[in-house]
Design an enzyme around this catalytic site. Sequence first.
Site, mmCIF file in Angstrom:
data_model
loop_
_atom_site.group_PDB
_atom_site.id
_atom_site.type_symbol
_atom_site.label_atom_id
_atom_site.label_comp_id
_atom_site.label_asym_id
_atom_site.label_seq_id
_atom_site.Cartn_x
_atom_site.Cartn_y
_atom_site.Cartn_z
ATOM 1 C CB CYS A 1 2.498 3.158 -3.281
ATOM 2 S SG CYS A 1 1.688 4.241 -4.475
ATOM 3 C CG HIS B 1 -0.073 6.791 -1.033
ATOM 4 N ND1 HIS B 1 0.205 8.281 -1.544
ATOM 5 C CD2 HIS B 1 -0.034 6.035 -2.251
ATOM 6 C CE1 HIS B 1 0.759 8.013 -2.411
ATOM 7 N NE2 HIS B 1 0.580 7.018 -3.100
#
Length: 337
Positions: free
Chosen positions: A129, A251
């Site tokens: 990710c 993130h």
Amino acid sequence: MSDLTVAVVGATGAVGRVMRDTLSERSFPIGQLRLMASERSAGTVIETGYGPFEVEDLAKVDPAGIDIALFSAGADRSRQYGPKFAEAGAIVIDNSSAFRMDADVPLVVADVNSDAAFNHHGIIANPNCTTMVLMMAVGPLHRAAGLQGMVTTSYQSVSGTGNRAIAELRDQVEWFAKTPQALIDGGWEEPDHRVFTRPIGWNVLPFAGTEVEAGYTDEEMKLQNESRKILDIPELLVEPTCVRVPVLVGHGIAATLWFRDPLSPEEATKLIDDAPGVQVWSDRTATPLDSAGMDDVLVSRIRGTLGESGGINLWSVGDNLRKGAALNTIQIAELFL
């Protein structure tokens, strides 16, 4: 195409939940949906946009007749069951680390190297990710100017580690709320922790993942190795540091990028903003809270380098459960519609 049989493997996990929701949000043409997980979750009935479905025990599943299998059940289960599903005729799109660096398995970021998906032999890998969020910003710049090297620092949310990590952060925030002055003066008491080796509540862990070589973690090596494979630059220079932060979803990556052909901030901004699946926020700084629940990756703070001119500094942030995992998996599947 409405007669497709689609399986979600790991359907009860954090990413599996977003996969289920994203399929219906994007009106993916499903004739039959099958939800699979471990024996512990088998028998649970889950309501989806396609109706209620009972979770099947993955260990007992016959994969015959499944057209597309979306895996997010961990690397061990992917290695065990992914090839069986592929041999039975399914296109397996795997969200774990099991096949990412396999030379025979394409590693695909939709809208960055989508064409690679068509070179599959039954299994397609979804990148990590963190790598995914960065590639959405870097891909358009590389196509225009030829990326040669990058220094990256990630700020990764706890959901990248799963539901237990989310619960641990919440528990620790409540724990420290009982003695807030200790966070200022010192003398705080160690909270319970089962997922992270150090407290994550009100803290930053500059060691995301597990150590694998020369003091680097597996998360850091993924940033190097996966970026090289996705962009098809085997010798790409990458200096990675991965940090876990007390954020539930989203993130962020701060990156310094160097190119074959110099880029100005204005050129970089236009290239990124014109690319699909990514937005440039010039009027304000994008944060993990902004990215939560969004399909697009957000990029801000695009600046020229201070030392040698021609490089670019930027900040890229994205929902690690959506584009960082579930959404990209489904976007790959959509390529075959």
